[in-house]
Design a protein around this motif. Structure first.
Motif, PDB file in Angstrom:
ATOM      1  N   MET A   1       0.830  -1.193   0.000  1.00  0.00           N
ATOM      2  CA  MET A   1       0.000   0.000   0.000  1.00  0.00           C
ATOM      3  C   MET A   1       0.878   1.262   0.000  1.00  0.00           C
ATOM      4  O   MET A   1       1.925   1.288   0.623  1.00  0.00           O
ATOM      5  CB  MET A   1      -0.893   0.043   1.260  1.00  0.00           C
ATOM      6  N   SER A   2       0.424   2.315  -0.692  1.00  0.00           N
ATOM      7  CA  SER A   2       1.173   3.559  -0.687  1.00  0.00           C
ATOM      8  C   SER A   2       0.848   4.351   0.566  1.00  0.00           C
ATOM      9  O   SER A   2      -0.192   4.165   1.189  1.00  0.00           O
ATOM     10  CB  SER A   2       0.812   4.378  -1.935  1.00  0.00           C
ATOM     11  N   ASP A   3       1.758   5.241   0.933  1.00  0.00           N
ATOM     12  CA  ASP A   3       1.529   6.045   2.133  1.00  0.00           C
ATOM     13  C   ASP A   3       0.982   7.423   1.796  1.00  0.00           C
ATOM     14  O   ASP A   3       0.905   8.290   2.649  1.00  0.00           O
ATOM     15  CB  ASP A   3       2.828   6.171   2.943  1.00  0.00           C
ATOM     16  N   LYS A   4       0.602   7.650   0.526  1.00  0.00           N
ATOM     17  CA  LYS A   4       0.063   8.937   0.110  1.00  0.00           C
ATOM     18  C   LYS A   4      -1.265   8.717  -0.590  1.00  0.00           C
ATOM     19  O   LYS A   4      -1.397   7.811  -1.411  1.00  0.00           O
ATOM     20  CB  LYS A   4       1.032   9.640  -0.851  1.00  0.00           C
ATOM     21  N   PRO A   5      -2.278   9.546  -0.301  1.00  0.00           N
ATOM     22  CA  PRO A   5      -3.558   9.405  -1.001  1.00  0.00           C
ATOM     23  C   PRO A   5      -3.392   9.747  -2.477  1.00  0.00           C
ATOM     24  O   PRO A   5      -2.652  10.657  -2.840  1.00  0.00           O
ATOM     25  CB  PRO A   5      -4.457  10.420  -0.285  1.00  0.00           C
ATOM     26  N   LEU A   6      -4.076   8.987  -3.337  1.00  0.00           N
ATOM     27  CA  LEU A   6      -3.987   9.218  -4.770  1.00  0.00           C
ATOM     28  C   LEU A   6      -5.250   9.899  -5.282  1.00  0.00           C
ATOM     29  O   LEU A   6      -6.339   9.721  -4.741  1.00  0.00           O
ATOM     30  CB  LEU A   6      -3.799   7.890  -5.514  1.00  0.00           C
ATOM     31  N   ILE A   7      -5.084  10.678  -6.337  1.00  0.00           N
ATOM     32  CA  ILE A   7      -6.221  11.309  -7.002  1.00  0.00           C
ATOM     33  C   ILE A   7      -7.115  10.222  -7.598  1.00  0.00           C
ATOM     34  O   ILE A   7      -6.619   9.207  -8.085  1.00  0.00           O
ATOM     35  CB  ILE A   7      -5.733  12.212  -8.148  1.00  0.00           C
ATOM     36  N   SER A   8      -8.432  10.419  -7.559  1.00  0.00           N
ATOM     37  CA  SER A   8      -9.322   9.466  -8.220  1.00  0.00           C
ATOM     38  C   SER A   8      -8.983   9.440  -9.708  1.00  0.00           C
ATOM     39  O   SER A   8      -8.726  10.474 -10.322  1.00  0.00           O
ATOM     40  CB  SER A   8     -10.789   9.867  -8.009  1.00  0.00           C
ATOM     41  N   PHE A   9      -8.970   8.257 -10.294  1.00  0.00           N
ATOM     42  CA  PHE A   9      -8.419   8.104 -11.637  1.00  0.00           C
ATOM     43  C   PHE A   9      -9.237   8.829 -12.691  1.00  0.00           C
ATOM     44  O   PHE A   9      -8.692   9.310 -13.679  1.00  0.00           O
ATOM     45  CB  PHE A   9      -8.299   6.616 -11.993  1.00  0.00           C
ATOM     46  N   ASP A  10     -10.554   8.925 -12.512  1.00  0.00           N
ATOM     47  CA  ASP A  10     -11.369   9.624 -13.500  1.00  0.00           C
ATOM     48  C   ASP A  10     -10.954  11.091 -13.612  1.00  0.00           C
ATOM     49  O   ASP A  10     -10.934  11.662 -14.691  1.00  0.00           O
ATOM     50  CB  ASP A  10     -12.855   9.501 -13.167  1.00  0.00           C
ATOM     51  N   TYR A  11     -10.604  11.716 -12.470  1.00  0.00           N
ATOM     52  CA  TYR A  11     -10.102  13.084 -12.507  1.00  0.00           C
ATOM     53  C   TYR A  11      -8.678  13.108 -13.050  1.00  0.00           C
ATOM     54  O   TYR A  11      -8.296  14.011 -13.803  1.00  0.00           O
ATOM     55  CB  TYR A  11     -10.121  13.692 -11.109  1.00  0.00           C
ATOM     56  N   ALA A  12      -7.899  12.105 -12.668  1.00  0.00           N
ATOM     57  CA  ALA A  12      -6.483  12.080 -13.032  1.00  0.00           C
ATOM     58  C   ALA A  12      -6.262  12.050 -14.531  1.00  0.00           C
ATOM     59  O   ALA A  12      -5.262  12.573 -15.022  1.00  0.00           O
ATOM     60  CB  ALA A  12      -5.811  10.867 -12.387  1.00  0.00           C
ATOM     61  N   ILE A  13      -7.191  11.464 -15.293  1.00  0.00           N
ATOM     62  CA  ILE A  13      -6.998  11.363 -16.739  1.00  0.00           C
ATOM     63  C   ILE A  13      -6.837  12.749 -17.348  1.00  0.00           C
ATOM     64  O   ILE A  13      -5.896  13.010 -18.102  1.00  0.00           O
ATOM     65  CB  ILE A  13      -8.175  10.599 -17.382  1.00  0.00           C
ATOM     66  N   LYS A  14      -7.726  13.674 -17.000  1.00  0.00           N
ATOM     67  CA  LYS A  14      -7.605  15.040 -17.519  1.00  0.00           C
ATOM     68  C   LYS A  14      -6.337  15.705 -16.985  1.00  0.00           C
ATOM     69  O   LYS A  14      -5.640  16.432 -17.700  1.00  0.00           O
ATOM     70  CB  LYS A  14      -8.834  15.866 -17.121  1.00  0.00           C
ATOM     71  N   TYR A  15      -6.046  15.453 -15.730  1.00  0.00           N
ATOM     72  CA  TYR A  15      -4.862  16.015 -15.079  1.00  0.00           C
ATOM     73  C   TYR A  15      -3.596  15.567 -15.803  1.00  0.00           C
ATOM     74  O   TYR A  15      -2.690  16.352 -16.061  1.00  0.00           O
ATOM     75  CB  TYR A  15      -4.865  15.556 -13.622  1.00  0.00           C
ATOM     76  N   LEU A  16      -3.548  14.289 -16.175  1.00  0.00           N
ATOM     77  CA  LEU A  16      -2.370  13.723 -16.834  1.00  0.00           C
ATOM     78  C   LEU A  16      -2.236  14.198 -18.281  1.00  0.00           C
ATOM     79  O   LEU A  16      -1.116  14.332 -18.788  1.00  0.00           O
ATOM     80  CB  LEU A  16      -2.434  12.200 -16.799  1.00  0.00           C
ATOM     81  N   LEU A  17      -3.352  14.444 -18.938  1.00  0.00           N
ATOM     82  CA  LEU A  17      -3.305  14.832 -20.345  1.00  0.00           C
ATOM     83  C   LEU A  17      -2.872  16.284 -20.553  1.00  0.00           C
ATOM     84  O   LEU A  17      -2.751  16.748 -21.677  1.00  0.00           O
ATOM     85  CB  LEU A  17      -4.667  14.596 -21.003  1.00  0.00           C
ATOM     86  N   LYS A  18      -2.623  16.981 -19.448  1.00  0.00           N
ATOM     87  CA  LYS A  18      -2.091  18.340 -19.559  1.00  0.00           C
ATOM     88  C   LYS A  18      -0.630  18.330 -19.983  1.00  0.00           C
ATOM     89  O   LYS A  18      -0.101  19.337 -20.445  1.00  0.00           O
ATOM     90  CB  LYS A  18      -2.236  19.077 -18.221  1.00  0.00           C
ATOM     91  N   SER A  19       0.044  17.209 -19.789  1.00  0.00           N
ATOM     92  CA  SER A  19       1.472  17.118 -20.106  1.00  0.00           C
ATOM     93  C   SER A  19       1.734  15.858 -20.925  1.00  0.00           C
ATOM     94  O   SER A  19       1.335  14.754 -20.535  1.00  0.00           O
ATOM     95  CB  SER A  19       2.297  17.070 -18.814  1.00  0.00           C
ATOM     96  N   LYS A  20       2.425  16.005 -22.058  1.00  0.00           N
ATOM     97  CA  LYS A  20       2.743  14.852 -22.900  1.00  0.00           C
ATOM     98  C   LYS A  20       3.621  13.849 -22.166  1.00  0.00           C
ATOM     99  O   LYS A  20       3.606  12.661 -22.492  1.00  0.00           O
ATOM    100  CB  LYS A  20       3.429  15.313 -24.183  1.00  0.00           C
TER     101      LYS A  20
END
Length: 297
Positions: A1-20
């Motif tokens: 298990m990670s020790d940091k909370p992760l962004i929900s993946f549905d939101y993360a997709i847009k977040y990730l697509l900001k950078s190639k």
């Protein structure tokens, strides 16, 4: 298990697509999903802007509309959305149709694109759903034999166009129905989507980067503020979904609430509280509370 909370993946997709530099995470998810139906891994070629400003908030749009290409140079459009409506199949059909029309109106030659894949991320399930992933597509076949047909049409220049397998394909992913069992790569993605977490023994080459890039604590104050606002809107949408459930399910919910009130009332009476006060707190009628008191002796 990670020790940091992760962004929900549905939101993360847009977040990730900001950078190639982060495209590979989204590519990894899409590739793992398409692999379940025998398709090759893909790379993102371009982002499409197909959202209409005339649409109301509950119709707007997909999380992402992408042009992707596999290792055999086949090009596809991939549409990803999160759905809060029990009519998610109708919405998927509407969005895919709109995407095709928007593509044509862009005056580009989309005959080089073989098909559209639509991916719906559902954070709910229906009574009919038993498994987390469902897939569907249109197949043209002879009525009397049910044998799929390949159609080839020649234009005036005698260039052959193969009309085979060009209709959209749909993936519906019910996150809550994931059973925690990891057998293939897509299961690791489902676990991550359900728990916003990554296990240390995951084998997907993307999971280490997922854990690093999607850590909430790694976000700037502005990014974190946008994310929390998104979560508030998601909770509101979930409430709308619950209110729109079938009448039978709503009756079940109301029955559950009533039973909870009765249980609270019993506990309050057992503590010595008078019937008028119990009725006021639980919103039950005084008659109901007195009936409970009689039952309890």
């Amino acid at each position: 298990m990670s020790d940091k909370p992760l962004i929900s993946f549905d939101y993360a997709i847009k977040y990730l697509l900001k950078s190639k530099g982060d495209y590979d995470i989204v590519e990894g998810f899409i590739s793992a999903l398409l692999a379940t139906e025998g398709y090759k891994p893909i790379k993102i070629n371009a982002l499409l802007e197909s959202e209409s400003n005339k649409e109301s908030a509950h119709l707007k749009k997909s999380i992402a509309d992408l042009v992707v290409q596999d290792e055999n140079d086949n090009k596809y459009i991939v549409e990803i959305e999160r759905s809060f409506t029990p009519n998610f199949m109708h919405k998927a059909c509407f969005n895919t149709s709109r995407l095709v029309v928007d593509s044509i109106s862009g005056n580009q030659d989309y005959t080089t694109i073989k098909k559209v894949f639509h991916i719906s991320l559902l954070y709910f399930s229906t009574r009919e759903m038993k498994k987390p992933i469902y897939h569907g597509k249109t197949i043209i076949h002879e009525i009397d034999t049910s044998q799929p047909v390949t159609m080839r049409v020649a234009n005036q220049g005698l260039v052959m166009f193969e009309h085979k397998d060009i209709f959209p394909e749909y993936f519906f992913i019910s996150i809550p129905l994931f059973d925690e069992l990891v057998h293939q790569e897509i299961d690791e993605w489902l676990y991550m989507m359900k728990h916003s977490d990554v296990k240390s023994d995951f084998k997907s080459p993307y999971m280490k980067k997922v854990q690093e890039r999607l850590a909430v604590l790694k976000m700037s104050d502005e990014e974190r503020g946008e994310y929390y606002q998104y979560l508030k809107e998601a909770v509101h949408s979930q409430d709308v979904l619950t209110a729109a459930e079938e009448k039978g399910e709503i009756r079940g919910i109301e029955k559950g609430k009533e039973e909870a009130k009765l249980e609270i009332a019993k506990n309050l009476l057992a503590s010595g509280m008078d019937t008028n006060t119990v009725a006021s707190i639980t919103k039950l009628t005084k008659k109901d509370v007195e009936g409970l008191e009689s039952e309890m002796g």
